[in-house]
Write an enzyme that holds these catalytic residues in place. Structure first.
Site, PDB file in Angstrom:
ATOM      1  N   SER A 122      -0.022   0.428  -2.802  1.00 16.83           N
ATOM      2  CA  SER A 122      -0.797  -0.816  -2.799  1.00 16.83           C
ATOM      3  C   SER A 122       0.124  -1.995  -2.521  1.00 16.83           C
ATOM      4  O   SER A 122       1.101  -2.214  -3.240  1.00 16.83           O
ATOM      5  CB  SER A 122      -1.483  -1.001  -4.164  1.00 16.83           C
ATOM      6  OG  SER A 122      -2.174  -2.226  -4.216  1.00 16.83           O
ATOM      7  N   SER A 124       0.329  -6.249  -0.558  1.00 18.69           N
ATOM      8  CA  SER A 124      -0.424  -7.499  -0.439  1.00 18.69           C
ATOM      9  C   SER A 124      -1.342  -7.506   0.777  1.00 18.69           C
ATOM     10  O   SER A 124      -2.324  -8.234   0.815  1.00 18.69           O
ATOM     11  CB  SER A 124       0.547  -8.686  -0.362  1.00 18.69           C
ATOM     12  OG  SER A 124       1.441  -8.513   0.723  1.00 18.69           O
ATOM     13  N   ALA A 126      -2.323  -4.315   2.568  1.00 22.81           N
ATOM     14  CA  ALA A 126      -3.158  -3.110   2.649  1.00 22.81           C
ATOM     15  C   ALA A 126      -2.894  -2.185   1.470  1.00 22.81           C
ATOM     16  O   ALA A 126      -1.912  -2.364   0.737  1.00 22.81           O
ATOM     17  CB  ALA A 126      -2.880  -2.380   3.956  1.00 22.81           C
ATOM     18  N   GLN A 127      -3.775  -1.211   1.287  1.00 24.94           N
ATOM     19  CA  GLN A 127      -3.557  -0.162   0.301  1.00 24.94           C
ATOM     20  C   GLN A 127      -3.942   1.168   0.908  1.00 24.94           C
ATOM     21  O   GLN A 127      -4.762   1.238   1.835  1.00 24.94           O
ATOM     22  CB  GLN A 127      -4.310  -0.446  -0.995  1.00 24.94           C
ATOM     23  CG  GLN A 127      -5.801  -0.646  -0.878  1.00 24.94           C
ATOM     24  CD  GLN A 127      -6.397  -1.224  -2.164  1.00 24.94           C
ATOM     25  OE1 GLN A 127      -6.083  -2.349  -2.577  1.00 24.94           O
ATOM     26  NE2 GLN A 127      -7.285  -0.450  -2.807  1.00 24.94           N
ATOM     27  N   VAL A 128      -3.327   2.249   0.379  1.00 24.55           N
ATOM     28  CA  VAL A 128      -3.497   3.582   0.961  1.00 24.55           C
ATOM     29  C   VAL A 128      -4.113   4.508  -0.081  1.00 24.55           C
ATOM     30  O   VAL A 128      -3.660   4.560  -1.230  1.00 24.55           O
ATOM     31  CB  VAL A 128      -2.149   4.158   1.441  1.00 24.55           C
ATOM     32  CG1 VAL A 128      -2.356   5.513   2.110  1.00 24.55           C
ATOM     33  CG2 VAL A 128      -1.464   3.194   2.400  1.00 24.55           C
ATOM     34  N   LYS A 142      -5.532   4.165   5.167  1.00 23.78           N
ATOM     35  CA  LYS A 142      -4.910   2.862   4.942  1.00 23.78           C
ATOM     36  C   LYS A 142      -5.932   1.784   5.297  1.00 23.78           C
ATOM     37  O   LYS A 142      -6.483   1.778   6.408  1.00 23.78           O
ATOM     38  CB  LYS A 142      -3.667   2.711   5.822  1.00 23.78           C
ATOM     39  CG  LYS A 142      -2.911   1.402   5.627  1.00 23.78           C
ATOM     40  CD  LYS A 142      -1.630   1.390   6.466  1.00 23.78           C
ATOM     41  CE  LYS A 142      -0.816   0.131   6.245  1.00 23.78           C
ATOM     42  NZ  LYS A 142       0.451   0.139   7.025  1.00 23.78           N
ATOM     43  N   ASP A 276      11.371  -0.016   9.212  1.00 25.37           N
ATOM     44  CA  ASP A 276      11.357  -0.093   7.746  1.00 25.37           C
ATOM     45  C   ASP A 276      11.774   1.260   7.180  1.00 25.37           C
ATOM     46  O   ASP A 276      11.066   1.874   6.383  1.00 25.37           O
ATOM     47  CB  ASP A 276       9.950  -0.475   7.275  1.00 25.37           C
ATOM     48  CG  ASP A 276       9.913  -0.887   5.805  1.00 25.37           C
ATOM     49  OD1 ASP A 276      10.978  -1.209   5.253  1.00 25.37           O
ATOM     50  OD2 ASP A 276       8.828  -0.865   5.210  1.00 25.37           O
TER      51      ASP A 276
END
Length: 502
Positions: A122, A124, A126-128, A142, A276
């Protein structure tokens, strides 16, 4: 929250993050009195400056956490201690209830047999969630938070206002802060379009067919849009020192070299790299393949920039400051006001620290930080994608050392650079040859017209030569015998010339 209140929050944390600098300009007493305007944020002074900045960004949340994470790649702008502290930023926020997401994206509900209530990640933006499609396939879903775009645009707008207000400060202009903020805005808004991430995943997945050690989850395009992304669920173990204790030394060394080969190949052969790359985004599968996930930040290098980075890397490996600085110049990182001789001397002094050590004793990550701190002192501002790439390569060694503690990057990287040198040089020569051929082709195609125009111009000049000779003679005679007649002669001469030109 109103834009004015957000601006007050940002000004408050910014003031106390730069409190020591302000104190030097307005005296400690003046800084103390001014601080009463932002009293709610005074507790930030309890922390050392680097930690203070990280905590301030975490409290602001939203786009500022993302900006802090991006700043952690910019040691050409910030000192090493700040960068290392910003690397600790965690984009973990309380998840939004699944029902709220489904109300905003009702079409999602019909595509799945099951969606887990609790997300596996989770942030800021998106969340999966783990989910199961109606055909029984296990996937990762996602989803962009419904108000994410609105909050990002508000936060970036506030930041732009601040930068515009502070544009009179020399350092803001020298480091091109307004352009960097615009770059951040572009990257943040790109993260909101999940079809871009999906397209990059497909690109890496195609590449994984040529690189057997890499696994990239497949995209389920039927349940993917700009606001939600469905991919194959990865069942593996996240990288950690504990994970590799079950392997013997030879296996660990082989795995580390595999991982480094994957990163090097994506950079120098694909021209695209995971931006990343940290242990949380890498899994080790049961068949010893490495699975990469979360392609929200991807670096893409143009062929020319990649060539210059290759030459830059060769310059570092061969202790050649001339090659290093000329590469930086060609990518526009070295301004006209920079003293190149001083920069070359500083680069040479820096390289002397490492050059006489055995390659196995060189820490690539430390080399990276010191290298870019030299750039920062000389106001060398590198393109964002190039800094991200350099940091990715430096972090590659750090991750490889989690796998195999005695691993060092240079002994692996130097032979690889030698191996691909002919291909890189040939490709660069081909591009330059094509550009040169096109330039000459354009020149040749315009040559007849140019020559014809020049000949006509010369012919016109020759035809006017008797006219000018007679005119000068007439002017001389009138000047000697009847100067008043010049008042009529000169206008008549001008009109005659205009008629003759037509």
């Amino acid at each position: 929250m109103s834009r004015f209140l957000r601006l007050y929050q940002v000004l408050g944390v910014l003031y106390f993050c730069s409190y020591e600098v302000v104190s030097r300009y307005v005296t400690p007493l003046g800084a103390l009195l001014l601080g009463f305007l932002f009293f709610p944020y005074r507790e930030l002074l309890n922390y050392p400056p680097p930690k203070r900045l990280r905590i301030a960004l975490e409290r602001l949340g939203g786009a500022y956490v993302k900006i802090g994470q991006m700043l952690s790649t910019r040691i050409d702008l910030l000192p090493e201690e700040y960068v290392k502290e910003l690397e600790k930023l965690q984009d973990r926020v309380p998840p939004q209830p699944l029902e709220e997401l489904l109300k905003h994206y009702p079409e999602i509900r019909d595509a799945f047999l099951q969606i887990d209530e609790e997300p596996i990640g989770s942030g800021s933006v998106a969340q999966v969630h783990r989910a199961v499609l109606k055909n029984g396939r296990e996937v990762a879903l996602k989803v962009i938070r419904p108000k994410a775009e609105e909050l990002i645009k508000r936060d970036v707008s506030v930041l732009k206002s601040l930068v515009s207000f502070l544009s009179f400060i020399p350092v803001v202009r020298e480091f091109r802060i307004p352009q960097i903020v615009s770059e951040f805005e572009r990257m943040l808004l790109n993260e909101l379009d999940l079809t871009t991430e999906a397209a990059y995943m497909e690109l890496f997945r195609k590449f994984s067919k040529e690189e057997p050690s890499l696994f990239v989850p497949a995209v389920v395009w039927e349940v993917t849009s700009s606001r939600y992304l469905t991919t194959e669920f990865v069942r593996g173990e996240k990288l950690s020192a504990e994970l590799f204790k079950k392997f013997n030394e030879e296996e660990r060394k082989e795995l580390a070299e595999k991982f480094v080969r994957i990163v090097n190949r994506t950079v120098f052969e694909l021209g695209v790299f995971h931006g990343d790359l940290h242990p949380g985004n890498i899994f080790l599968l049961s068949d010893k393949r490495f699975a990469f996930v979360d392609f929200g930040i991807v670096g893409r290098l143009s062929p020319d920039t990649l060539t210059e980075f290759f030459l830059f890397s060769v310059g570092v490996m061969n202790k050649d400051p001339e090659l290093i600085v000329s590469s930086l110049k060609r990518i526009g990182a070295v301004g006209k006001e920079i003293n190149e001789n001083l920069l070359k001397r500083e680069v040479l002094i820096f390289l002397d620290k490492y050059y006489n050590r055995p390659l196995s004793q060189i820490d690539a990550e430390k080399l990276f930080y010191e290298e870019l701190s030299v750039a920062r002192r000389f106001r060398v501002v590198l393109p964002e994608e190039l800094v991200t790439l350099m940091k990715t390569i430096a972090h590659t060694e750090s991750i490889a050392r989690i796998i195999y503690p005695d691993f060092r990057l240079p002994p692996v990287l130097k032979p690889y650079l030698k191996k691909i040198a002919p291909k890189v040089v040939t490709a660069a020569a081909r591009r330059k040859g094509i550009r040169l051929a096109m330039d000459y082709g354009e020149l040749l195609s315009s040559l007849p017209t140019g020559v014809k125009s020049k000949l006509l111009e010369e012919k016109r000049r020759e035809s006017l030569l008797p006219f000018w000779s007679a005119s000068v003679l007439g002017f001389s005679l009138l000047l000697a015998f009847s100067p008043k007649s010049l008042l009529v002669y000169l206008p008549s001469l001008y009109l005659f010339k205009k008629v003759a030109e037509k």
